[in-house]
Design an enzyme around this catalytic site. Structure first.
Site, PDB file in Angstrom:
ATOM      1  N   HIS A  30     155.975  64.487  19.469  1.00 41.17           N
ATOM      2  CA  HIS A  30     155.197  63.260  19.667  1.00 41.17           C
ATOM      3  C   HIS A  30     154.877  62.716  18.266  1.00 41.17           C
ATOM      4  CE1 HIS A  30     152.491  61.023  22.694  1.00 41.17           C
ATOM      5  NE2 HIS A  30     152.312  60.397  21.538  1.00 41.17           N
TER       6      HIS A  30
ATOM      7  N   ARG B 246     149.539  67.168  30.125  1.00 43.83           N
ATOM      8  CA  ARG B 246     150.651  66.929  29.206  1.00 43.83           C
ATOM      9  C   ARG B 246     150.116  66.939  27.774  1.00 43.83           C
ATOM     10  NH1 ARG B 246     153.369  61.573  27.454  1.00 43.83           N
ATOM     11  NH2 ARG B 246     155.118  62.440  26.320  1.00 43.83           N
TER      12      ARG B 246
ATOM     13  N   TYR C 274     152.456  50.450  29.805  1.00 45.90           N
ATOM     14  CA  TYR C 274     151.151  49.866  29.490  1.00 45.90           C
ATOM     15  C   TYR C 274     151.064  48.389  29.851  1.00 45.90           C
ATOM     16  CZ  TYR C 274     150.070  54.212  27.201  1.00 45.90           C
ATOM     17  OH  TYR C 274     149.829  55.543  26.980  1.00 45.90           O
TER      18      TYR C 274
ATOM     19  N   ASN D 109     156.548  55.758  30.050  1.00 47.09           N
ATOM     20  CA  ASN D 109     155.202  55.353  29.639  1.00 47.09           C
ATOM     21  C   ASN D 109     155.096  53.852  29.821  1.00 47.09           C
ATOM     22  OD1 ASN D 109     154.905  57.996  28.898  1.00 47.09           O
ATOM     23  ND2 ASN D 109     154.942  57.615  26.687  1.00 47.09           N
TER      24      ASN D 109
ATOM     25  N   GLU E 232     152.663  58.373  30.992  1.00 46.17           N
ATOM     26  CA  GLU E 232     151.487  57.814  30.317  1.00 46.17           C
ATOM     27  C   GLU E 232     151.182  56.473  30.950  1.00 46.17           C
ATOM     28  OE1 GLU E 232     151.577  57.189  26.063  1.00 46.17           O
ATOM     29  OE2 GLU E 232     152.409  59.176  25.708  1.00 46.17           O
TER      30      GLU E 232
ATOM     31  N   GLU F 185     158.823  58.663  23.340  1.00 47.40           N
ATOM     32  CA  GLU F 185     158.978  57.286  22.870  1.00 47.40           C
ATOM     33  C   GLU F 185     159.834  57.158  21.613  1.00 47.40           C
ATOM     34  OE1 GLU F 185     155.054  55.563  22.594  1.00 47.40           O
ATOM     35  OE2 GLU F 185     154.690  55.757  24.733  1.00 47.40           O
TER      36      GLU F 185
HETATM   37  O1  IFM Z   1     148.412  56.498  21.973  1.00 50.61           O
HETATM   38  C1  IFM Z   1     149.706  56.144  22.314  1.00 50.61           C
HETATM   39  C2  IFM Z   1     150.548  57.378  22.562  1.00 50.61           C
HETATM   40  O2  IFM Z   1     150.567  58.222  21.461  1.00 50.61           O
HETATM   41  C3  IFM Z   1     151.973  56.992  22.875  1.00 50.61           C
HETATM   42  N1  IFM Z   1     152.027  56.008  23.927  1.00 50.61           N
HETATM   43  C4  IFM Z   1     151.169  54.859  23.811  1.00 50.61           C
HETATM   44  C5  IFM Z   1     149.738  55.302  23.555  1.00 50.61           C
HETATM   45  C6  IFM Z   1     148.817  54.071  23.467  1.00 50.61           C
HETATM   46  O3  IFM Z   1     149.228  53.231  22.438  1.00 50.61           O
END
Ligand code: IFM
Length: 464
Positions: free
Chosen positions: A128, A84, A301, A299, A353, A173
């Protein structure tokens, strides 16, 4: 620390499940002034004193623009199905409108063709975050005109690459661009105004829907969708105040995007809360935003925890933290996927992500340079298992991608935060695959072996 690498998640993933790795243009390409590239809002933002923690910028980054073939070889070495990447709008259309830059388009053609030649499926993202500065000078995403500029840009890029890419993402995002860029002001373009942020969010969603319509009308056959950063959001305590605050935050960060995309309306509670800061919505906008998609990318985290007083701190939660200060909560990913599946009618669902920053040490050993990033490997393994858990509970999943292939420019944090499964020495540009890269490669080999075994078994069954 050289701790043993985690064992592979035992879940069975379907044969057509797509395994990948991700990056974005501004974070890795560098070559900021090469071959006619225009200025982006991130180039400008990086020059504001204090905007980037280490005072750095994207001028050179990982120099991926000049090291394309070697980086494609690194991806191929992983044996993933997909890569990606994003197209830099100012590289292919320096002013964001008018003439396109042939050299920029040619770079992405080389990228896509190079992936295909190596047997890797290209997953393209159109935006992005690196909007051409020339469009920002005319109002940026707060201006409705940018919506139409984005559609024109999308059509041109897809006319050149659309026949060879596996999927096309409009935006990565939108919450980050809208809220961190226009309300908190800590990302480009550095504006602090809630009403502007909400207008930006609306224009991003609208441009997504209109781009889908235009691309399909042009005959684009690649699956189309959007990628959202989402987390399960919970209250810090059971108090009514904390629960109300968490519900509102869920509205602002999750439902504000999911409801218009899948239900064609903004959530009432957030609309009421915003008062005079609601966006201007024209007739037909909501129907355009809800144009059916072929996939949704998520995405993930960490989880979100909210207290009405704002006093909650990840450091006090008792959970392990990444170098970003984010709690490590793999079960939050399972919870999120279950919730998305329960509350909306979804198209193909990907994790687009997932990954973590840790303080890595490059060690010079008898076997050459090594990075023993056991924490990152454990993070990735536990989150893959979390996806498997969601699937076991009935959520159909289409794929999973690690963020990120390379250590890179982590926006306002600069180069200090390393998310890569490949270490980058920024002074020399040298790449060193970390233990997490080797682990993911071996896990990919296992997935491929399982696919082959299943295919052979199916063949044997038909032969009998
Ligand atoms: O690095 C970023 C990415 O550009 C977008 N999603 C979160 C990642 C980590 O912060």
């Amino acid at each position: 620390m050289n701790s043993p690498l985690p064992i592979f998640p035992s879940h069975r993933f379907p044969e057509d499940f797509v395994w990948g790795v991700a990056t974005s243009a501004f974070q890795i390409e560098g070559a900021a002034a090469a071959d006619g590239r225009g200025e982006s809002i991130w180039d400008r933002f990086c020059r504001q004193p204090g905007a980037i923690a280490d005072g750095s910028n994207g001028d050179i980054a990982c120099d991926h623009y000049h090291r394309l073939d070697a980086d494609l070889d690194l991806i191929a070495g992983l044996q993933v199905d997909a890569y990606r990447f994003s197209v830099s709008w100012p590289r292919v259309q320096p002013d964001g409108q008018g003439a396109f830059n042939e050299a920029g388009l040619a770079f992405y053609e080389r990228l896509v063709d190079g992936l295909l030649a190596r047997g890797i499926r290209p997953y393209l993202t159109l935006n992005h975050w690196d909007l051409p500065q020339a469009l920002q000078d005319q109002g940026g995403w707060a201006s409705r005109d940018t919506v139409h500029r984005f559609v024109a840009y999308a059509r041109q890029v897809v006319a050149r690459l659309g026949d060879r890419v596996a999927t096309i993402t409009t935006h990565n995002e939108p919450w980050v661009m809208a809220v961190l860029g226009h309300e908190a002001g800590i990302f480009a373009p550095g504006i602090r105004h809630r009403g502007t942020a909400m207008q930006v969010a609306h224009h991003l969603l609208l441009s997504h829907g209109l781009a889908l319509q235009a691309l399909r009308a042009d005959g684009c056959r690649a699956p189309l969708g959007i990628v959202l950063n989402l987390s399960p959001i919970g209250p810090a305590t059971d108090s009514p105040e904390d629960r109300a605050a968490a519900r509102l935050e869920d509205g602002r960060s999750v439902r504000w995007y999911m409801d218009p995309l899948f239900l064609g309306r903004y959530p009432d509670d957030v609309w009421q809360h915003l008062g005079g800061d609601v966006p201007q919505v024209h007739d037909g906008d909501m129907a355009a935003i809800a144009t059916p998609m072929d996939f949704l990318g998520v995405n993930y985290y960490t989880r979100g925890v909210v207290s009405a007083s704002g006093a909650w701190r990840a450091e006090d939660s008792g959970k392990p933290l990444t170098d970003m200060g984010w709690e490590i909560v793999p079960e939050g990913l399972t919870e999120l996927l279950l919730r998305l599946h329960r509350d909306w009618r979804l198209p193909a669902l990907y994790v687009k992500e997932n990954g973590a920053a840790f303080r890595d040490t490059l060690e010079h050993t008898a076997d050459g340079p090594r990075v023993h990033d056991g924490q990152r490997t454990a993070y990735i393994a536990s989150h893959i298992a979390a996806v498997g858990d969601a699937m076991a509970q009935g959520v159909p999943m289409a794929g999973y991608m690690v963020w990120s292939l390379l250590d890179n420019f982590e926006w306002a944090s600069g180069y200090a935060k390393r998310f890569g499964i490949v270490h980058v020495d920024y002074a020399s540009g040298t790449r060193t695959p970390k233990d997490s890269y080797l682990w993911y490669r071996d896990f990919m080999q296992l997935q491929r072996a399982r696919r082959t075994a299943r295919a052979l078994a199916a063949e044997a069954l038909t032969a009998n």
